[in-house]
Each structure stands twice: as structure tokens, then as C-alpha cells.
Design an enzyme around this catalytic site. Structure first.
Site: not given
Length: 143
Positions: A94-96, A98, A123
Site C-alpha cells: 500500500c501507499c497513499a 495505490g 490509504i
């Protein structure tokens, strides 16, 4: 037909745009590597999936999925070998939003990881779905 012949550039542009939208829609519908927040929660609970957060330190400190392992994208290539202990477990990256995690997903697949997934929407979607975030050791309640 006369309009199409006289405005062939616009016709070509409309056709190309339509084709792109159709292909993208099909790709998203058949992409099983992207999981919605609820699907991620189920993978964590039912299959002991491991969450890998590739955001940078400041982003991670603001809130992350509980028990997520932090591997900032800027350090990922250097630290990727640390993930070998999770090679048999499902990994959720995951990241901010995608996007960064999608590039990591590709690297993991190239390294032989087979059960890798991307948190669709990152997220941002996790929070929007009312899922909990942790900061340090304290869990941040649902919004």
C-alpha cells in the site's frame, strides 16, 4: 458520413479515446491483484496477509494500517531481500493512492513473490472505508 470525412481527426480521436476507456475498464474488471479495503481486511484476518507500506516516513507516521511493515519506496530496492521471510504469505502493498505500490507489486512479482496484492486506492480508500489507522503503538479510531 460527410461530417466524419471532413473531421477525420476528431473521429480518430474519439475512436482512440473510446478504445482506451474500454480496454481500461476490462483491465480493471479482470485485475485480481487490486483489493478493496474490506478485501484486504479479510485477507489479513483469514490468511495472515502481511501489509507492506511503501510511503515515506512522514506519510507513514501520520497513520498506517495496524501492524504494517514500513519499506519506504526510496529504500525498497535496497531492503527488498528482507521480505524473503514472507515469500509464502500473501503480501498486500500500500501507499497513499495505490500508484507507488503498483510499481512495487511488479518488482515483487519479478523477484518470485506469487501472492502479492495492491490496496486499491491506497490509504486514502482505506480511511474512506472507515478502516482503522495506527500511529506508533496506538490505534487511530475509525473515522
Amino acid at each position: 458520413m460527410e461530417f466524419l470525412a471532413e473531421h477525420w481527426q476528431w473521429t480518430l480521436l474519439a475512436l482512440a479515446s473510446s478504445t482506451f476507456l474500454i480496454v481500461d475498464t476490462i483491465r480493471q474488471a479482470t485485475d485480481r491483484s487490486s483489493l478493496a479495503p474490506l478485501d484486504v481486511t479479510q485477507k489479513i484476518n483469514r490468511e495472515d496477509a502481511v501489509v507492506i507500506d511503501v510511503r515515506e516516513q512522514g506519510e507513514y507516521a501520520q497513520g498506517h494500517i495496524p501492524n504494517a511493515h514500513h519499506f519506504p519506496l526510496s529504500e525498497f530496492d535496497r531492503r527488498m531481500a528482507e521480505l524473503n521471510k514472507f515469500k509464502d504469505a500473501p503480501l498486500i502493498v500500500c501507499c497513499a493512492t495505490g500508484n507507488r505500490s503498483r510499481s512495487v507489486l511488479t518488482k515483487l512479482r519479478q523477484a518470485g513473490f506469487e501472492k502479492v496484492f495492491n490496496l486499491k486506492g491506497g490509504i486514502a480508500e482505506w480511511e474512506k472505508g472507515g478502516q482503522p489507522l495506527a500511529t506508533g503503538r496506538k490505534a487511530k479510531g475509525k473515522k
